[in-house]
Scaffold this motif. Structure first.
Motif, PDB file in Angstrom:
ATOM      1  N   VAL A  92       5.651   6.663   1.411  1.00 41.98           N
ATOM      2  CA  VAL A  92       5.755   7.143   2.793  1.00 41.98           C
ATOM      3  C   VAL A  92       4.472   6.838   3.558  1.00 41.98           C
ATOM      4  N   ARG A  93       3.310   7.033   2.936  1.00 43.64           N
ATOM      5  CA  ARG A  93       2.031   6.759   3.601  1.00 43.64           C
ATOM      6  C   ARG A  93       1.886   5.276   3.950  1.00 43.64           C
ATOM      7  N   MET A  94       2.484   4.391   3.107  1.00 43.09           N
ATOM      8  CA  MET A  94       2.416   2.953   3.368  1.00 43.09           C
ATOM      9  C   MET A  94       3.432   2.516   4.409  1.00 43.09           C
ATOM     10  N   ASN A  95       4.269   3.441   4.874  1.00 47.31           N
ATOM     11  CA  ASN A  95       5.324   3.189   5.856  1.00 47.31           C
ATOM     12  C   ASN A  95       6.437   2.304   5.315  1.00 47.31           C
ATOM     13  N   PHE A  96       6.614   2.235   4.009  1.00 46.42           N
ATOM     14  CA  PHE A  96       7.754   1.531   3.435  1.00 46.42           C
ATOM     15  C   PHE A  96       9.011   2.380   3.581  1.00 46.42           C
ATOM     16  N   CYS A  97       8.859   3.681   3.595  1.00 45.92           N
ATOM     17  CA  CYS A  97       9.969   4.621   3.743  1.00 45.92           C
ATOM     18  C   CYS A  97       9.611   5.612   4.839  1.00 45.92           C
ATOM     19  N   SER A  98      10.623   6.064   5.559  1.00 45.79           N
ATOM     20  CA  SER A  98      10.345   7.006   6.641  1.00 45.79           C
ATOM     21  C   SER A  98      10.278   8.442   6.145  1.00 45.79           C
ATOM     22  N   THR A  99      10.963   8.763   5.049  1.00 45.10           N
ATOM     23  CA  THR A  99      10.904  10.119   4.501  1.00 45.10           C
ATOM     24  C   THR A  99      10.656  10.069   2.997  1.00 45.10           C
ATOM     25  N   ILE A 100      10.274  11.194   2.471  1.00 40.29           N
ATOM     26  CA  ILE A 100      10.027  11.290   1.032  1.00 40.29           C
ATOM     27  C   ILE A 100      11.337  11.159   0.260  1.00 40.29           C
ATOM     28  N   PHE A 101      12.426  11.598   0.861  1.00 34.80           N
ATOM     29  CA  PHE A 101      13.711  11.524   0.193  1.00 34.80           C
ATOM     30  C   PHE A 101      14.167  10.072   0.009  1.00 34.80           C
ATOM     31  N   LYS A 155      -2.106   4.511   9.419  1.00 31.57           N
ATOM     32  CA  LYS A 155      -2.099   4.130   8.004  1.00 31.57           C
ATOM     33  C   LYS A 155      -3.401   4.621   7.380  1.00 31.57           C
ATOM     34  N   PRO A 156      -3.308   5.313   6.258  1.00 29.99           N
ATOM     35  CA  PRO A 156      -4.523   5.825   5.621  1.00 29.99           C
ATOM     36  C   PRO A 156      -5.461   4.700   5.193  1.00 29.99           C
ATOM     37  N   SER A 157      -6.744   4.989   5.203  1.00 27.18           N
ATOM     38  CA  SER A 157      -7.736   3.969   4.865  1.00 27.18           C
ATOM     39  C   SER A 157      -7.847   3.730   3.365  1.00 27.18           C
ATOM     40  N   HIS A 158      -7.285   4.609   2.545  1.00 28.42           N
ATOM     41  CA  HIS A 158      -7.401   4.431   1.096  1.00 28.42           C
ATOM     42  C   HIS A 158      -6.333   3.492   0.534  1.00 28.42           C
ATOM     43  N   LEU A 159      -5.513   2.904   1.411  1.00 28.10           N
ATOM     44  CA  LEU A 159      -4.476   1.968   0.994  1.00 28.10           C
ATOM     45  C   LEU A 159      -4.678   0.617   1.665  1.00 28.10           C
ATOM     46  N   GLU A 160      -4.440  -0.440   0.927  1.00 26.52           N
ATOM     47  CA  GLU A 160      -4.432  -1.793   1.481  1.00 26.52           C
ATOM     48  C   GLU A 160      -2.997  -2.290   1.374  1.00 26.52           C
ATOM     49  N   VAL A 161      -2.333  -2.505   2.514  1.00 30.82           N
ATOM     50  CA  VAL A 161      -0.910  -2.824   2.537  1.00 30.82           C
ATOM     51  C   VAL A 161      -0.700  -4.193   3.163  1.00 30.82           C
ATOM     52  N   ASN A 162       0.126  -5.021   2.503  1.00 26.55           N
ATOM     53  CA  ASN A 162       0.545  -6.308   3.045  1.00 26.55           C
ATOM     54  C   ASN A 162       2.025  -6.183   3.393  1.00 26.55           C
ATOM     55  N   TYR A 163       2.344  -6.142   4.692  1.00 27.17           N
ATOM     56  CA  TYR A 163       3.717  -5.939   5.128  1.00 27.17           C
ATOM     57  C   TYR A 163       4.552  -7.216   5.027  1.00 27.17           C
ATOM     58  N   GLN A 164       3.939  -8.363   4.830  1.00 25.08           N
ATOM     59  CA  GLN A 164       4.690  -9.603   4.658  1.00 25.08           C
ATOM     60  C   GLN A 164       5.301  -9.673   3.259  1.00 25.08           C
ATOM     61  N   THR A 165       4.486  -9.368   2.250  1.00 19.21           N
ATOM     62  CA  THR A 165       4.954  -9.428   0.868  1.00 19.21           C
ATOM     63  C   THR A 165       5.429  -8.079   0.352  1.00 19.21           C
ATOM     64  N   LEU A 166       5.258  -7.029   1.132  1.00 21.77           N
ATOM     65  CA  LEU A 166       5.594  -5.655   0.753  1.00 21.77           C
ATOM     66  C   LEU A 166       4.917  -5.255  -0.555  1.00 21.77           C
ATOM     67  N   MET A 167       3.620  -5.458  -0.585  1.00 25.32           N
ATOM     68  CA  MET A 167       2.799  -5.039  -1.718  1.00 25.32           C
ATOM     69  C   MET A 167       1.643  -4.209  -1.188  1.00 25.32           C
ATOM     70  N   ALA A 168       1.165  -3.302  -2.032  1.00 26.04           N
ATOM     71  CA  ALA A 168       0.059  -2.449  -1.621  1.00 26.04           C
ATOM     72  C   ALA A 168      -0.811  -2.121  -2.822  1.00 26.04           C
ATOM     73  N   VAL A 169      -2.063  -1.808  -2.535  1.00 25.78           N
ATOM     74  CA  VAL A 169      -3.019  -1.426  -3.571  1.00 25.78           C
ATOM     75  C   VAL A 169      -3.670  -0.115  -3.141  1.00 25.78           C
ATOM     76  N   LEU A 170      -3.751   0.817  -4.078  1.00 25.38           N
ATOM     77  CA  LEU A 170      -4.494   2.044  -3.839  1.00 25.38           C
ATOM     78  C   LEU A 170      -5.962   1.730  -4.103  1.00 25.38           C
ATOM     79  N   LEU A 171      -6.775   1.693  -3.045  1.00 22.96           N
ATOM     80  CA  LEU A 171      -8.171   1.282  -3.169  1.00 22.96           C
ATOM     81  C   LEU A 171      -9.039   2.344  -3.829  1.00 22.96           C
ATOM     82  N   TYR A 172      -8.905   3.564  -3.363  1.00 20.53           N
ATOM     83  CA  TYR A 172      -9.697   4.671  -3.919  1.00 20.53           C
ATOM     84  C   TYR A 172      -8.942   5.974  -3.674  1.00 20.53           C
ATOM     85  N   GLU A 173      -9.438   7.032  -4.286  1.00 19.63           N
ATOM     86  CA  GLU A 173      -8.790   8.330  -4.142  1.00 19.63           C
ATOM     87  C   GLU A 173      -8.894   8.818  -2.699  1.00 19.63           C
ATOM     88  N   PRO A 174      -7.829   9.386  -2.168  1.00 21.48           N
ATOM     89  CA  PRO A 174      -7.883   9.870  -0.783  1.00 21.48           C
ATOM     90  C   PRO A 174      -8.871  11.018  -0.643  1.00 21.48           C
TER      91      PRO A 174
END
Length: 189
Positions: A92-101, A155-174
């Motif tokens: 949800v934080r990466m905006n891949f989904c609009s809700t947790i459900f 978008k939180p700063s602790h995530l690096e998100v690529n919306y083209q490839t739909l991949m993300a990396v958790l950089l550090y603890e929030p």
């Protein structure tokens, strides 16, 4: 707003669904309830804070929120880390989904991979440096949802998100999370 959602708002004395507006009648009911319970006890305040956290994290059972094992001296930071490193919350934080459900549904349908392994538990704890990706057969649907919803807000700063490839990396603890309504985390100590 549906009656069941308003019942939750009455229990907490605040509109927790920020996307829905209360009617004038509902606002009057809430203001009367606030006046009656201005001097809430410590137990009541703690219960309200736990219930608000539960609602914020997709109606996670109150027992899971209240009885987390804290690894740090600071309970607030520990609770934040445990909740914000969950896979469903991160989607949800990466905006891949609009809700947790919807995030939980994607996980249960074997559409989400962490480090190229399919994950089946929404409560999976993602570590720093883990690569989160989406299965190839689901990418077009998620890209359409991202375009349709246009949910590229904060978008939180602790995530690096690529919306083209739909991949993300958790950089550090929030370190900090912004809640859409007031939650008094000091009461949880």
């Amino acid at each position: 707003m549906r009656v069941s959602k308003f019942k939750t708002c009455r229990q907490i004395l605040e509109n927790v669904w920020q996307t829905k507006k209360l009617t004038q009648k509902q606002q009057k009911i809430l203001s009367k309830a606030r006046k009656k319970t201005n001097k809430a006890g410590e137990f009541s305040q703690k219960l309200q804070a736990i219930k608000k956290l539960s609602i914020f994290y997709g109606n996670l059972p109150v027992k899971k929120v209240a009885k987390k094992t804290y690894t740090y001296l600071d309970k607030q930071k520990s609770l934040l880390l445990l909740m914000e490193k969950r896979l469903d919350i991160l989607l949800v934080r990466m905006n891949f989904c609009s809700t947790i459900f919807t995030a939980r549904q994607l996980i249960s349908h074997k559409k989400i991979c962490v480090n190229n392994q399919i994950i089946l538990r929404p409560s999976f704890q993602v570590s720093s440096g883990d690569l989160i990706s989406i299965q190839q057969n689901c990418k077009s649907t998620i890209k359409q949802n991202i375009r349709y919803n246009r949910i590229f807000k904060n978008k939180p700063s602790h995530l690096e998100v690529n919306y083209q490839t739909l991949m993300a990396v958790l950089l550090y603890e929030p370190q900090q999370i912004q809640f859409p309504y007031h939650i008094d985390l000091d009461v949880l100590n």
